[in-house]
Design a protein around this motif. Structure first.
Motif, PDB file in Angstrom:
ATOM      1  N   ARG A 179       5.031   8.669   4.319  1.00 19.21           N
ATOM      2  CA  ARG A 179       5.989   8.931   3.222  1.00 19.21           C
ATOM      3  C   ARG A 179       7.345   8.305   3.526  1.00 19.21           C
ATOM      4  O   ARG A 179       7.940   7.662   2.690  1.00 19.21           O
ATOM      5  N   SER A 180       7.832   8.531   4.730  1.00 19.94           N
ATOM      6  CA  SER A 180       9.112   7.936   5.130  1.00 19.94           C
ATOM      7  C   SER A 180       8.788   6.800   6.097  1.00 19.94           C
ATOM      8  O   SER A 180       9.005   6.906   7.292  1.00 19.94           O
ATOM      9  N   SER A 181       8.282   5.736   5.533  1.00 19.56           N
ATOM     10  CA  SER A 181       7.747   4.631   6.332  1.00 19.56           C
ATOM     11  C   SER A 181       8.820   3.855   7.089  1.00 19.56           C
ATOM     12  O   SER A 181       9.906   3.596   6.576  1.00 19.56           O
ATOM     13  N   ARG A 182       8.469   3.514   8.315  1.00 20.10           N
ATOM     14  CA  ARG A 182       9.255   2.608   9.142  1.00 20.10           C
ATOM     15  C   ARG A 182       8.263   1.584   9.681  1.00 20.10           C
ATOM     16  O   ARG A 182       7.610   1.819  10.702  1.00 20.10           O
ATOM     17  N   PRO A 183       8.072   0.470   8.988  1.00 23.54           N
ATOM     18  CA  PRO A 183       7.068  -0.515   9.404  1.00 23.54           C
ATOM     19  C   PRO A 183       7.187  -0.883  10.881  1.00 23.54           C
ATOM     20  O   PRO A 183       8.285  -1.095  11.392  1.00 23.54           O
ATOM     21  N   GLY A 184       6.029  -0.863  11.538  1.00 30.16           N
ATOM     22  CA  GLY A 184       5.978  -1.171  12.957  1.00 30.16           C
ATOM     23  C   GLY A 184       6.034   0.050  13.852  1.00 30.16           C
ATOM     24  O   GLY A 184       5.720  -0.039  15.035  1.00 30.16           O
ATOM     25  N   ARG A 185       6.435   1.206  13.310  1.00 28.96           N
ATOM     26  CA  ARG A 185       6.462   2.431  14.111  1.00 28.96           C
ATOM     27  C   ARG A 185       5.022   2.811  14.462  1.00 28.96           C
ATOM     28  O   ARG A 185       4.125   2.710  13.646  1.00 28.96           O
ATOM     29  N   VAL A 186       4.822   3.252  15.696  1.00 28.60           N
ATOM     30  CA  VAL A 186       3.485   3.571  16.201  1.00 28.60           C
ATOM     31  C   VAL A 186       3.374   5.065  16.464  1.00 28.60           C
ATOM     32  O   VAL A 186       4.264   5.663  17.073  1.00 28.60           O
ATOM     33  N   HIS A 187       2.282   5.648  15.988  1.00 29.58           N
ATOM     34  CA  HIS A 187       1.966   7.051  16.252  1.00 29.58           C
ATOM     35  C   HIS A 187       0.762   7.084  17.184  1.00 29.58           C
ATOM     36  O   HIS A 187      -0.207   6.363  16.970  1.00 29.58           O
ATOM     37  N   GLY A 190       2.542   0.379   8.324  1.00 28.10           N
ATOM     38  CA  GLY A 190       2.619  -0.922   7.675  1.00 28.10           C
ATOM     39  C   GLY A 190       3.529  -0.898   6.474  1.00 28.10           C
ATOM     40  O   GLY A 190       3.915   0.158   5.978  1.00 28.10           O
ATOM     41  N   ALA A 191       3.862  -2.109   5.999  1.00 25.13           N
ATOM     42  CA  ALA A 191       4.732  -2.238   4.834  1.00 25.13           C
ATOM     43  C   ALA A 191       4.020  -2.878   3.657  1.00 25.13           C
ATOM     44  O   ALA A 191       4.365  -2.621   2.511  1.00 25.13           O
ATOM     45  N   ASP A 192       3.008  -3.704   3.916  1.00 23.08           N
ATOM     46  CA  ASP A 192       2.407  -4.514   2.860  1.00 23.08           C
ATOM     47  C   ASP A 192       0.899  -4.558   3.053  1.00 23.08           C
ATOM     48  O   ASP A 192       0.415  -5.029   4.079  1.00 23.08           O
ATOM     49  N   SER A 193       0.163  -4.066   2.070  1.00 23.54           N
ATOM     50  CA  SER A 193      -1.300  -4.156   2.142  1.00 23.54           C
ATOM     51  C   SER A 193      -1.847  -4.985   0.986  1.00 23.54           C
ATOM     52  O   SER A 193      -2.996  -4.837   0.587  1.00 23.54           O
ATOM     53  N   SER A 194      -1.014  -5.888   0.474  1.00 20.39           N
ATOM     54  CA  SER A 194      -1.462  -6.766  -0.605  1.00 20.39           C
ATOM     55  C   SER A 194      -2.442  -7.799  -0.053  1.00 20.39           C
ATOM     56  O   SER A 194      -2.599  -7.947   1.161  1.00 20.39           O
ATOM     57  N   LEU A 195      -3.112  -8.493  -0.959  1.00 21.39           N
ATOM     58  CA  LEU A 195      -4.080  -9.503  -0.540  1.00 21.39           C
ATOM     59  C   LEU A 195      -3.396 -10.670   0.160  1.00 21.39           C
ATOM     60  O   LEU A 195      -2.327 -11.113  -0.243  1.00 21.39           O
ATOM     61  N   GLY A 196      -4.029 -11.158   1.220  1.00 20.52           N
ATOM     62  CA  GLY A 196      -3.528 -12.306   1.944  1.00 20.52           C
ATOM     63  C   GLY A 196      -3.510 -12.058   3.439  1.00 20.52           C
ATOM     64  O   GLY A 196      -3.416 -10.909   3.877  1.00 20.52           O
ATOM     65  N   PRO A 197      -3.614 -13.128   4.207  1.00 22.56           N
ATOM     66  CA  PRO A 197      -3.589 -12.977   5.665  1.00 22.56           C
ATOM     67  C   PRO A 197      -2.156 -12.878   6.182  1.00 22.56           C
ATOM     68  O   PRO A 197      -1.208 -13.241   5.511  1.00 22.56           O
ATOM     69  N   GLY A 198      -2.022 -12.371   7.398  1.00 25.39           N
ATOM     70  CA  GLY A 198      -0.738 -12.347   8.074  1.00 25.39           C
ATOM     71  C   GLY A 198      -0.045 -11.005   8.007  1.00 25.39           C
ATOM     72  O   GLY A 198       0.014 -10.372   6.954  1.00 25.39           O
ATOM     73  N   LEU A 199       0.438 -10.585   9.141  1.00 24.64           N
ATOM     74  CA  LEU A 199       1.167  -9.319   9.253  1.00 24.64           C
ATOM     75  C   LEU A 199       2.626  -9.535   8.912  1.00 24.64           C
ATOM     76  O   LEU A 199       3.173 -10.622   9.129  1.00 24.64           O
ATOM     77  N   THR A 200       3.285  -8.494   8.420  1.00 19.41           N
ATOM     78  CA  THR A 200       4.726  -8.572   8.219  1.00 19.41           C
ATOM     79  C   THR A 200       5.384  -8.630   9.605  1.00 19.41           C
ATOM     80  O   THR A 200       4.783  -8.228  10.602  1.00 19.41           O
ATOM     81  N   PRO A 201       6.610  -9.132   9.700  1.00 19.02           N
ATOM     82  CA  PRO A 201       7.248  -9.277  11.010  1.00 19.02           C
ATOM     83  C   PRO A 201       7.312  -7.993  11.835  1.00 19.02           C
ATOM     84  O   PRO A 201       7.066  -8.013  13.046  1.00 19.02           O
ATOM     85  N   ALA A 202       7.614  -6.869  11.222  1.00 22.94           N
ATOM     86  CA  ALA A 202       7.730  -5.611  11.985  1.00 22.94           C
ATOM     87  C   ALA A 202       6.383  -5.192  12.568  1.00 22.94           C
ATOM     88  O   ALA A 202       6.310  -4.730  13.711  1.00 22.94           O
ATOM     89  N   VAL A 203       5.319  -5.342  11.810  1.00 19.47           N
ATOM     90  CA  VAL A 203       3.991  -4.960  12.295  1.00 19.47           C
ATOM     91  C   VAL A 203       3.513  -5.971  13.340  1.00 19.47           C
ATOM     92  O   VAL A 203       2.954  -5.591  14.376  1.00 19.47           O
ATOM     93  N   ALA A 204       3.753  -7.253  13.106  1.00 18.93           N
ATOM     94  CA  ALA A 204       3.377  -8.280  14.091  1.00 18.93           C
ATOM     95  C   ALA A 204       4.080  -8.015  15.418  1.00 18.93           C
ATOM     96  O   ALA A 204       3.484  -8.185  16.494  1.00 18.93           O
ATOM     97  N   ALA A 205       5.334  -7.575  15.365  1.00 22.46           N
ATOM     98  CA  ALA A 205       6.083  -7.288  16.593  1.00 22.46           C
ATOM     99  C   ALA A 205       5.498  -6.102  17.342  1.00 22.46           C
ATOM    100  O   ALA A 205       5.630  -6.019  18.568  1.00 22.46           O
ATOM    101  N   ALA A 206       4.836  -5.186  16.646  1.00 27.45           N
ATOM    102  CA  ALA A 206       4.265  -3.997  17.289  1.00 27.45           C
ATOM    103  C   ALA A 206       2.923  -4.280  17.963  1.00 27.45           C
ATOM    104  O   ALA A 206       2.517  -3.532  18.859  1.00 27.45           O
ATOM    105  N   VAL A 207       2.246  -5.348  17.580  1.00 24.89           N
ATOM    106  CA  VAL A 207       0.891  -5.623  18.083  1.00 24.89           C
ATOM    107  C   VAL A 207       0.853  -5.723  19.611  1.00 24.89           C
ATOM    108  O   VAL A 207      -0.008  -5.123  20.257  1.00 24.89           O
ATOM    109  N   GLY A 208       1.769  -6.446  20.203  1.00 25.84           N
ATOM    110  CA  GLY A 208       1.782  -6.610  21.657  1.00 25.84           C
ATOM    111  C   GLY A 208       1.987  -5.303  22.397  1.00 25.84           C
ATOM    112  O   GLY A 208       1.289  -5.013  23.376  1.00 25.84           O
TER     113      GLY A 208
END
Length: 177
Positions: free
Chosen positions: A74-82, A128-146
C-alpha cells in the motif's frame, strides 16, 4: 555418493512484466555466480511463474526453501525488501501481496493443508513499481537484485553450515562427520 539439493532457491515472477521479474533476476545472478564456482554444493536454483502447484512442487522435500518474489505494498517503496518466515509470521507484512493472484500467506496455507511444506521456508519480497508488459526492471528494483542475491547466499550458507554436509548412501541420508 550423491549430494542432495538441501536448499532450493525459487525466483518467482515473469521477466516480461517489468518488476515482476525480480525473482528470476535474483536466480539469474546466482546462476552466474554458481558457474564461477561461487556457490556451495547442495543449492538448487529454479524459476517459477508463481502458480501455487508448481511452487509447492519445487520446494517440497527441501530442508530450506528460499522464495524471491516481487510484491506490491500500500505504501510502496520500490526496491524495499521484506524477509518473511511464514512459520514465525504467517500473515506476512500488512498490505503486501504478490502479483500472482494468491499472496504468500495463501500459498503457504495451501501447502500446509496438503502437508507439502519444506522443513523451513524464507520469503524475500521485493517491492516493485511497474508490472506493465515489457522486459527490464525499474532502477530501484534492479539495484535491489544484488543485495537480495547476497542475502539469499548468506541464508543458504548459514543453513548448510548449521546442519552439516549430508550425502545419500544406499538410499538413506546420513551426516558426514
Amino acid at each position: 555418493m550423491v549430494v542432495a539439493h538441501r536448499v532450493t532457491v525459487i525466483g518467482v515472477g515473469n521477466e516480461f512484466r517489468r518488476d515482476d521479474g525480480a525473482g528470476p533476476a535474483v536466480v539469474a545472478r546466482l546462476r552466474k555466480r554458481a558457474r564461477r564456482g561461487g556457490l556451495p554444493a547442495g543449492i538448487r536454483l529454479v524459476s517459477c511463474d508463481g502458480e501455487p502447484g508448481r511452487l509447492i512442487g519445487l520446494w517440497e522435500g527441501a530442508e530450506l526453501a528460499v522464495v524471491v518474489d516481487a510484491a506490491r505494498a500500500r505504501s510502496s517503496r520500490p526496491g524495499r525488501v521484506h524477509r518473511l518466515e511464514p512459520a514465525t509470521c504467517p500473515g506476512g507484512p500488512a498490505g503486501t501481496t504478490s502479483g500472482h493472484g494468491l499472496g504468500p500467506a495463501e500459498a503457504v496455507a495451501l501447502a500446509r493443508a496438503l502437508d507439502r511444506m519444506p522443513e523451513r521456508l524464507v520469503v524475500y519480497a521485493v517491492e516493485g513499481a511497474d508490472s506493465s508488459l515489457g522486459p527490464g526492471l525499474t532502477p530501484a528494483v534492479a539495484a535491489a537484485v544484488g543485495s537480495v542475491a547476497e542475502r539469499v547466499v548468506k541464508e543458504a550458507v548459514r543453513h548448510l553450515c548449521r546442519t552439516g554436509p549430508r550425502v545419500t548412501l544406499e538410499g538413506e541420508e546420513a551426516s558426514v562427520p
